[in-house]
Design a protein around this motif. Sequence first.
Motif, PDB file in Angstrom:
ATOM      1  N   ALA A  97       0.836  -1.206   0.000  1.00  0.00           N
ATOM      2  CA  ALA A  97       0.000   0.000   0.000  1.00  0.00           C
ATOM      3  C   ALA A  97       0.870   1.255   0.000  1.00  0.00           C
ATOM      4  N   ILE A  98       1.943   1.231   0.768  1.00  0.00           N
ATOM      5  CA  ILE A  98       2.866   2.372   0.785  1.00  0.00           C
ATOM      6  C   ILE A  98       3.536   2.507  -0.582  1.00  0.00           C
ATOM      7  N   SER A  99       3.973   1.388  -1.155  1.00  0.00           N
ATOM      8  CA  SER A  99       4.640   1.399  -2.463  1.00  0.00           C
ATOM      9  C   SER A  99       3.722   1.882  -3.570  1.00  0.00           C
ATOM     10  N   ALA A 100       2.437   1.609  -3.451  1.00  0.00           N
ATOM     11  CA  ALA A 100       1.480   2.056  -4.468  1.00  0.00           C
ATOM     12  C   ALA A 100       1.278   3.569  -4.421  1.00  0.00           C
ATOM     13  N   ARG A 101       1.514   4.166  -3.260  1.00  0.00           N
ATOM     14  CA  ARG A 101       1.280   5.602  -3.085  1.00  0.00           C
ATOM     15  C   ARG A 101       2.548   6.433  -3.162  1.00  0.00           C
ATOM     16  N   HIS A 102       3.704   5.814  -2.855  1.00  0.00           N
ATOM     17  CA  HIS A 102       4.942   6.566  -2.724  1.00  0.00           C
ATOM     18  C   HIS A 102       6.108   5.791  -3.330  1.00  0.00           C
ATOM     19  N   LEU A 103       7.172   6.502  -3.630  1.00  0.00           N
ATOM     20  CA  LEU A 103       8.385   5.867  -4.144  1.00  0.00           C
ATOM     21  C   LEU A 103       9.091   5.153  -3.001  1.00  0.00           C
ATOM     22  N   VAL A 104       9.228   3.833  -3.123  1.00  0.00           N
ATOM     23  CA  VAL A 104       9.873   3.025  -2.092  1.00  0.00           C
ATOM     24  C   VAL A 104      11.087   2.338  -2.706  1.00  0.00           C
ATOM     25  N   VAL A 105      12.224   2.456  -2.050  1.00  0.00           N
ATOM     26  CA  VAL A 105      13.421   1.721  -2.453  1.00  0.00           C
ATOM     27  C   VAL A 105      13.458   0.461  -1.596  1.00  0.00           C
ATOM     28  N   HIS A 106      13.342  -0.676  -2.265  1.00  0.00           N
ATOM     29  CA  HIS A 106      13.355  -1.964  -1.572  1.00  0.00           C
ATOM     30  C   HIS A 106      14.789  -2.467  -1.479  1.00  0.00           C
ATOM     31  N   THR A 107      15.225  -2.808  -0.282  1.00  0.00           N
ATOM     32  CA  THR A 107      16.606  -3.232  -0.047  1.00  0.00           C
ATOM     33  C   THR A 107      16.729  -4.726   0.236  1.00  0.00           C
ATOM     34  N   ILE A 136      22.809  -1.636   1.510  1.00  0.00           N
ATOM     35  CA  ILE A 136      21.753  -0.617   1.440  1.00  0.00           C
ATOM     36  C   ILE A 136      22.183   0.516   0.512  1.00  0.00           C
ATOM     37  N   ALA A 137      23.430   0.939   0.627  1.00  0.00           N
ATOM     38  CA  ALA A 137      23.944   2.011  -0.231  1.00  0.00           C
ATOM     39  C   ALA A 137      23.892   1.604  -1.699  1.00  0.00           C
ATOM     40  N   GLU A 138      24.224   0.355  -1.995  1.00  0.00           N
ATOM     41  CA  GLU A 138      24.164  -0.123  -3.383  1.00  0.00           C
ATOM     42  C   GLU A 138      22.730  -0.116  -3.903  1.00  0.00           C
ATOM     43  N   ALA A 139      21.798  -0.574  -3.092  1.00  0.00           N
ATOM     44  CA  ALA A 139      20.392  -0.588  -3.512  1.00  0.00           C
ATOM     45  C   ALA A 139      19.879   0.832  -3.733  1.00  0.00           C
ATOM     46  N   LEU A 140      20.259   1.742  -2.856  1.00  0.00           N
ATOM     47  CA  LEU A 140      19.831   3.135  -2.975  1.00  0.00           C
ATOM     48  C   LEU A 140      20.455   3.789  -4.207  1.00  0.00           C
ATOM     49  N   THR A 141      21.732   3.538  -4.440  1.00  0.00           N
ATOM     50  CA  THR A 141      22.407   4.093  -5.619  1.00  0.00           C
ATOM     51  C   THR A 141      21.764   3.581  -6.891  1.00  0.00           C
ATOM     52  N   ALA A 142      21.479   2.281  -6.944  1.00  0.00           N
ATOM     53  CA  ALA A 142      20.844   1.705  -8.132  1.00  0.00           C
ATOM     54  C   ALA A 142      19.473   2.329  -8.380  1.00  0.00           C
ATOM     55  N   ALA A 143      18.738   2.596  -7.303  1.00  0.00           N
ATOM     56  CA  ALA A 143      17.406   3.196  -7.456  1.00  0.00           C
ATOM     57  C   ALA A 143      17.490   4.653  -7.899  1.00  0.00           C
ATOM     58  N   ARG A 145      20.153   6.088  -9.517  1.00  0.00           N
ATOM     59  CA  ARG A 145      20.997   6.287 -10.696  1.00  0.00           C
ATOM     60  C   ARG A 145      20.233   6.853 -11.897  1.00  0.00           C
ATOM     61  N   PRO A 146      19.075   6.331 -12.278  1.00  0.00           N
ATOM     62  CA  PRO A 146      18.367   6.902 -13.444  1.00  0.00           C
ATOM     63  C   PRO A 146      18.043   8.392 -13.277  1.00  0.00           C
ATOM     64  N   GLU A 147      17.642   8.785 -12.081  1.00  0.00           N
ATOM     65  CA  GLU A 147      17.320  10.192 -11.831  1.00  0.00           C
ATOM     66  C   GLU A 147      18.577  11.051 -11.878  1.00  0.00           C
ATOM     67  N   LEU A 148      19.661  10.566 -11.305  1.00  0.00           N
ATOM     68  CA  LEU A 148      20.922  11.308 -11.346  1.00  0.00           C
ATOM     69  C   LEU A 148      21.431  11.445 -12.776  1.00  0.00           C
ATOM     70  N   ASP A 149      21.310  10.375 -13.565  1.00  0.00           N
ATOM     71  CA  ASP A 149      21.723  10.426 -14.971  1.00  0.00           C
ATOM     72  C   ASP A 149      20.860  11.420 -15.750  1.00  0.00           C
ATOM     73  N   ARG A 150      19.554  11.424 -15.461  1.00  0.00           N
ATOM     74  CA  ARG A 150      18.650  12.356 -16.140  1.00  0.00           C
ATOM     75  C   ARG A 150      19.015  13.800 -15.815  1.00  0.00           C
ATOM     76  N   LEU A 151      19.290  14.080 -14.542  1.00  0.00           N
ATOM     77  CA  LEU A 151      19.671  15.431 -14.145  1.00  0.00           C
ATOM     78  C   LEU A 151      21.003  15.839 -14.780  1.00  0.00           C
ATOM     79  N   ALA A 152      21.947  14.916 -14.816  1.00  0.00           N
ATOM     80  CA  ALA A 152      23.254  15.220 -15.410  1.00  0.00           C
ATOM     81  C   ALA A 152      23.107  15.499 -16.899  1.00  0.00           C
ATOM     82  N   ALA A 153      22.269  14.732 -17.585  1.00  0.00           N
ATOM     83  CA  ALA A 153      22.050  14.938 -19.020  1.00  0.00           C
ATOM     84  C   ALA A 153      21.372  16.274 -19.285  1.00  0.00           C
TER      85      ALA A 153
END
Length: 167
Positions: A97-107, A136-143, A145-153
Motif C-alpha cells: 500500500a505504501i509502495s502504491a502511493r509513494h516511491l519506495v526503495v526496496h533493499t 543498502i547504499a548499493e540498492a539506494l544508488t541503483a534506485a 541512478r536513473p534520476e541522477l543520470d537524467r539530471l546530469a544529461a
Amino acid sequence: CALLAHDRYSRAEDYRPVWWRRSRLLSFTADVVEANLDPPTPFDLRSEEAGIVLHLFDRYVEECTALAARPLVLHLPTSHYLKRWDGRFAYQDLLDAISARHLVVHTEVALREAAGGEVEPLFEEYHYNARGHAAIAEALTAALRPELDRLAAAGDDPAARPAAGTP
C-alpha cells in the motif's frame, strides 16, 4: 512532539463508551468474539495502526512536496523480518500500500544477496553493520541512478551544487 501536528487520524466516536461495556460479561464476550472473528494485526490495512502509518507517509510526502523536495521511502527490514522473508513480509500488504502511493526503495534483495542469503552477517546486535550499510547504499544508488543520470544529461548536476549553507 513533532508528530502532534499530524494527529488527525483518531476519531472521538472510537473512544465513546457504549452501554454494554458496563457489563463485564457482555464486554468480555464481545472482546473474545471480536478477537476470534478477525484477529487484530497492526499490519492489516483496516487496522488503526496501518491507517496511522499511511497517514504519516502521506503527510511526509505533502511536506516534502511543499519544500520542492522529492520524497523517498527507504525500506530497511529488521533482522527478524529479513530472516523470515520468502518473497513476502508479514507486513507485505502494508508495504504494498505504501509502495502504491509513494516511491519506495526496496533493499531486501540486495541485503540477502550481500550476505549469500544469510542475515546474520549484516547485523551487529539489532543494527546494520558495515556490510549491511554497503548493501543498502548499493540498492539506494541503483534506485537513484536513473534520476541522477537524467539530471546530469539536463545539465543539472546535483554534485556540482554547493552544499547547503555555503555561499
